[in-house]
Design a protein around this motif. Structure first.
Motif, PDB file in Angstrom:
ATOM      1  N   GLN A   1      47.542  68.749  53.184  1.00 39.69           N
ATOM      2  CA  GLN A   1      47.086  68.703  52.030  1.00 39.69           C
ATOM      3  C   GLN A   1      45.833  69.700  51.758  1.00 39.69           C
ATOM      4  OE1 GLN A   1      47.167  64.919  49.995  1.00 39.69           O
ATOM      5  NE2 GLN A   1      46.733  65.813  48.043  1.00 39.69           N
TER       6      GLN A   1
ATOM      7  N   TYR B   1      40.674  80.541  42.554  1.00 37.18           N
ATOM      8  CA  TYR B   1      40.359  80.007  41.078  1.00 37.18           C
ATOM      9  C   TYR B   1      40.961  78.667  41.240  1.00 37.18           C
ATOM     10  CZ  TYR B   1      40.843  80.773  36.018  1.00 37.18           C
ATOM     11  OH  TYR B   1      40.692  80.940  34.850  1.00 37.18           O
TER      12      TYR B   1
ATOM     13  N   LEU C   1      41.188  74.712  38.773  1.00 41.02           N
ATOM     14  CA  LEU C   1      41.533  74.406  37.213  1.00 41.02           C
ATOM     15  C   LEU C   1      41.384  72.928  37.346  1.00 41.02           C
ATOM     16  CD1 LEU C   1      43.877  76.593  38.262  1.00 41.02           C
ATOM     17  CD2 LEU C   1      44.185  76.754  35.938  1.00 41.02           C
TER      18      LEU C   1
ATOM     19  N   TYR D   1      43.517  69.728  35.196  1.00 35.29           N
ATOM     20  CA  TYR D   1      44.557  69.527  34.037  1.00 35.29           C
ATOM     21  C   TYR D   1      44.267  68.031  33.806  1.00 35.29           C
ATOM     22  CZ  TYR D   1      47.140  73.708  34.214  1.00 35.29           C
ATOM     23  OH  TYR D   1      47.783  74.864  34.183  1.00 35.29           O
TER      24      TYR D   1
ATOM     25  N   VAL E   1      44.930  60.507  33.749  1.00 36.21           N
ATOM     26  CA  VAL E   1      44.835  61.018  34.999  1.00 36.21           C
ATOM     27  C   VAL E   1      44.216  62.776  35.255  1.00 36.21           C
ATOM     28  CG1 VAL E   1      45.989  61.414  37.152  1.00 36.21           C
ATOM     29  CG2 VAL E   1      46.802  59.641  35.783  1.00 36.21           C
TER      30      VAL E   1
ATOM     31  N   PHE F   1      43.888  65.997  37.337  1.00 40.36           N
ATOM     32  CA  PHE F   1      44.299  66.630  38.655  1.00 40.36           C
ATOM     33  C   PHE F   1      43.406  67.718  38.783  1.00 40.36           C
ATOM     34  CE2 PHE F   1      48.147  64.533  39.696  1.00 40.36           C
ATOM     35  CZ  PHE F   1      48.481  64.048  38.529  1.00 40.36           C
TER      36      PHE F   1
ATOM     37  N   THR G   1      44.238  77.850  43.367  1.00 35.75           N
ATOM     38  CA  THR G   1      45.238  78.926  43.320  1.00 35.75           C
ATOM     39  C   THR G   1      44.550  80.284  43.874  1.00 35.75           C
ATOM     40  OG1 THR G   1      47.038  80.357  42.080  1.00 35.75           O
ATOM     41  CG2 THR G   1      44.902  79.871  40.917  1.00 35.75           C
TER      42      THR G   1
ATOM     43  N   GLY H   1      50.544  82.504  39.754  1.00 44.02           N
ATOM     44  CA  GLY H   1      50.474  81.382  39.158  1.00 44.02           C
ATOM     45  C   GLY H   1      50.684  80.196  40.013  1.00 44.02           C
ATOM     46  N   LYS H   2      50.906  80.123  41.118  1.00 36.88           N
ATOM     47  CA  LYS H   2      51.323  79.121  41.898  1.00 36.88           C
ATOM     48  C   LYS H   2      50.325  78.105  42.247  1.00 36.88           C
ATOM     49  CE  LYS H   2      52.890  77.854  46.573  1.00 36.88           C
ATOM     50  NZ  LYS H   2      53.334  78.400  47.806  1.00 36.88           N
ATOM     51  N   LEU H   3      50.271  76.889  41.609  1.00 38.00           N
ATOM     52  CA  LEU H   3      49.079  76.141  41.677  1.00 38.00           C
ATOM     53  C   LEU H   3      49.305  75.150  42.826  1.00 38.00           C
ATOM     54  CD1 LEU H   3      48.355  75.178  37.962  1.00 38.00           C
ATOM     55  CD2 LEU H   3      47.422  76.880  39.375  1.00 38.00           C
TER      56      LEU H   3
ATOM     57  N   PHE I   1      47.921  71.225  43.590  1.00 35.09           N
ATOM     58  CA  PHE I   1      47.232  70.182  43.181  1.00 35.09           C
ATOM     59  C   PHE I   1      46.741  69.339  44.087  1.00 35.09           C
ATOM     60  CE2 PHE I   1      48.045  70.568  38.402  1.00 35.09           C
ATOM     61  CZ  PHE I   1      49.136  71.560  38.556  1.00 35.09           C
ATOM     62  N   GLY I   2      45.804  68.350  43.673  1.00 32.57           N
ATOM     63  CA  GLY I   2      45.442  67.381  44.258  1.00 32.57           C
ATOM     64  C   GLY I   2      46.093  65.841  43.617  1.00 32.57           C
ATOM     65  N   GLN I   3      45.892  64.822  44.237  1.00 29.86           N
ATOM     66  CA  GLN I   3      46.660  63.720  43.876  1.00 29.86           C
ATOM     67  C   GLN I   3      46.436  63.041  42.760  1.00 29.86           C
ATOM     68  OE1 GLN I   3      44.537  64.187  46.620  1.00 29.86           O
ATOM     69  NE2 GLN I   3      44.817  62.618  48.160  1.00 29.86           N
ATOM     70  N   GLY I   4      45.551  63.513  42.170  1.00 25.95           N
ATOM     71  CA  GLY I   4      45.007  63.095  40.819  1.00 25.95           C
ATOM     72  C   GLY I   4      44.113  61.740  40.999  1.00 25.95           C
TER      73      GLY I   4
ATOM     74  N   TYR J   1      58.080  77.710  36.248  1.00 31.27           N
ATOM     75  CA  TYR J   1      57.795  77.235  37.207  1.00 31.27           C
ATOM     76  C   TYR J   1      58.552  75.727  37.162  1.00 31.27           C
ATOM     77  CZ  TYR J   1      54.028  80.642  37.383  1.00 31.27           C
ATOM     78  OH  TYR J   1      53.255  81.822  37.083  1.00 31.27           O
TER      79      TYR J   1
ATOM     80  N   TYR K   1      57.871  71.974  39.122  1.00 28.44           N
ATOM     81  CA  TYR K   1      56.935  71.110  40.168  1.00 28.44           C
ATOM     82  C   TYR K   1      57.792  69.828  40.265  1.00 28.44           C
ATOM     83  CZ  TYR K   1      53.165  74.666  39.814  1.00 28.44           C
ATOM     84  OH  TYR K   1      52.469  75.590  40.028  1.00 28.44           O
TER      85      TYR K   1
ATOM     86  N   ARG L   1      56.410  65.596  41.325  1.00 33.43           N
ATOM     87  CA  ARG L   1      55.259  64.523  41.742  1.00 33.43           C
ATOM     88  C   ARG L   1      55.946  63.321  42.195  1.00 33.43           C
ATOM     89  NH1 ARG L   1      50.741  60.872  38.571  1.00 33.43           N
ATOM     90  NH2 ARG L   1      49.350  60.905  40.340  1.00 33.43           N
TER      91      ARG L   1
ATOM     92  N   LYS M   1      51.802  60.809  43.890  1.00 33.63           N
ATOM     93  CA  LYS M   1      50.978  61.720  44.801  1.00 33.63           C
ATOM     94  C   LYS M   1      50.570  62.806  43.975  1.00 33.63           C
ATOM     95  CE  LYS M   1      53.055  59.741  49.037  1.00 33.63           C
ATOM     96  NZ  LYS M   1      53.661  60.009  50.385  1.00 33.63           N
ATOM     97  N   GLU M   2      50.407  64.091  44.780  1.00 28.76           N
ATOM     98  CA  GLU M   2      50.252  65.162  44.159  1.00 28.76           C
ATOM     99  C   GLU M   2      51.430  66.014  43.644  1.00 28.76           C
ATOM    100  OE1 GLU M   2      50.349  64.730  47.327  1.00 28.76           O
ATOM    101  OE2 GLU M   2      50.901  66.401  48.486  1.00 28.76           O
ATOM    102  N   ILE M   3      51.116  66.884  42.472  1.00 26.41           N
ATOM    103  CA  ILE M   3      52.147  67.615  41.965  1.00 26.41           C
ATOM    104  C   ILE M   3      52.319  68.595  42.829  1.00 26.41           C
ATOM    105  CG2 ILE M   3      52.701  68.721  39.902  1.00 26.41           C
ATOM    106  CD1 ILE M   3      50.746  67.190  38.393  1.00 26.41           C
TER     107      ILE M   3
ATOM    108  N   PHE N   1      54.482  72.223  44.128  1.00 24.77           N
ATOM    109  CA  PHE N   1      55.077  73.303  43.486  1.00 24.77           C
ATOM    110  C   PHE N   1      56.721  73.494  44.114  1.00 24.77           C
ATOM    111  CE2 PHE N   1      55.861  77.891  42.417  1.00 24.77           C
ATOM    112  CZ  PHE N   1      56.415  78.371  43.794  1.00 24.77           C
TER     113      PHE N   1
ATOM    114  N   GLY O   1      49.575  85.285  36.467  1.00 22.76           N
ATOM    115  CA  GLY O   1      48.161  85.110  36.760  1.00 22.76           C
ATOM    116  C   GLY O   1      47.712  83.974  36.104  1.00 22.76           C
ATOM    117  N   MET O   2      46.303  83.634  36.106  1.00 23.45           N
ATOM    118  CA  MET O   2      45.925  82.502  35.804  1.00 23.45           C
ATOM    119  C   MET O   2      45.030  82.630  34.367  1.00 23.45           C
ATOM    120  SD  MET O   2      47.148  80.748  37.528  1.00 23.45           S
ATOM    121  CE  MET O   2      46.601  79.378  36.660  1.00 23.45           C
TER     122      MET O   2
ATOM    123  N   LEU P   1      49.133  77.473  32.942  1.00 23.83           N
ATOM    124  CA  LEU P   1      50.438  76.993  32.782  1.00 23.83           C
ATOM    125  C   LEU P   1      50.508  75.671  31.903  1.00 23.83           C
ATOM    126  CD1 LEU P   1      51.506  76.599  36.472  1.00 23.83           C
ATOM    127  CD2 LEU P   1      51.694  78.696  34.963  1.00 23.83           C
TER     128      LEU P   1
END
Lengths: 114, 115
Positions: A2, A32, A34, A36, A87, A89, A93, A100-102, A104-107, B33, B35, B37, B41-43, B45, B99-100, B104
């Motif tokens: 992870q 970058y 983010l 959420y 929650v 997150f 990226t 745009g592929k992110l 994520f952490g577990q939250g 996209y 995704y 979960r 756990k984590e989300i 891709f 791009g960011m 999203l």
């Protein structure tokens, strides 16, 4: 393995106090980041972001801090409100990758008590 | 503007059955996209479309998963045959530009339960 980790599954704070949510990452190529927010039965909604060329970004009650040397970022919410209970997150990226592929952490589940 | 919509919101199927999830992105969003979960756990891709083309499908777990986006509008994600470990919440997201700069926008997800 992870690449983005939020080691605190939950956090409880009193209304009006500061909430600090933490996030660690392992990939130094991430440029970058983010945050959420997600309410039950809803999708994640964008909260705030920061580029790796900055160490702080502020938007109202929300501030994100980035420590690149420690590969650590945090989200501060001041003052916390009951409606902030959700929650949270952390995501990372490659902005330069422009996909745009992110990742994520577990939250972390934040509960703000009135 | 209407947000990202996903259908169904819930699906319960038996192991070995087939399920198709649908996502309608925000109108005008070229990027779509998927995704997932699993169990809090984590989300993670799964894949990325630009219009009707698969830009990145590196997150697809295996060949039991098939995603399509015919005509570059809505997308479907088919799981055939479903296994117990496929249970989870499947999120769809869209963005206007690559791009960011444009974060999203996520749908509310489809909760899939395989029994």
């Amino acid at each position: 393995d992870q690449q983005v980790k939020q080691n605190s599954p939950s956090l409880s704070v009193q209304e009006g106090r500061i909430s600090i949510l933490n996030c660690d990452y392992t990939n130094s190529m991430f440029d970058y980041f983010l945050w959420y927010k997600k309410y039950p039965a809803e999708g994640p909604t964008f909260l705030i972001s920061i580029s790796s060329i900055k160490d702080k970004n502020e938007d109202g009650r929300f501030t994100v801090f980035l420590n690149k040397s420690a590969k650590h970022l945090s989200l501060h919410i001041v003052p916390s409100q009951p409606g902030d209970s959700a929650v949270y997150f952390c995501a990372a990226t490659l902005f330069s990758g422009n996909t745009g592929k992110l990742i994520f952490g577990q939250g972390t589940t934040l509960q703000v008590k009135p | 503007e209407a947000g990202v919509t996903q259908f169904p919101s819930h699906s319960v199927i038996e192991k070995g059955q087939t399920v198709t999830l649908r996502c309608d992105p925000i109108s005008g969003h070229d990027n779509l996209y998927w995704y997932r979960r699993v169990m809090g756990k984590e989300i993670k891709f799964l894949l990325h479309f630009v219009k009707e083309s698969k830009q990145d499908e590196s997150g697809m777990p295996n060949n039991r998963f098939l995603a399509e986006r015919t005509g570059g509008t809505y997308s479907t994600l088919k799981v055939q045959p479903a296994e117990l470990e496929d249970s989870g919440v499947y999120f769809c997201a869209s963005s206007q530009v690559t791009g960011m700069i444009s974060p999203l926008h996520f749908g509310n997800g489809t909760r899939l339960t395989v029994t």
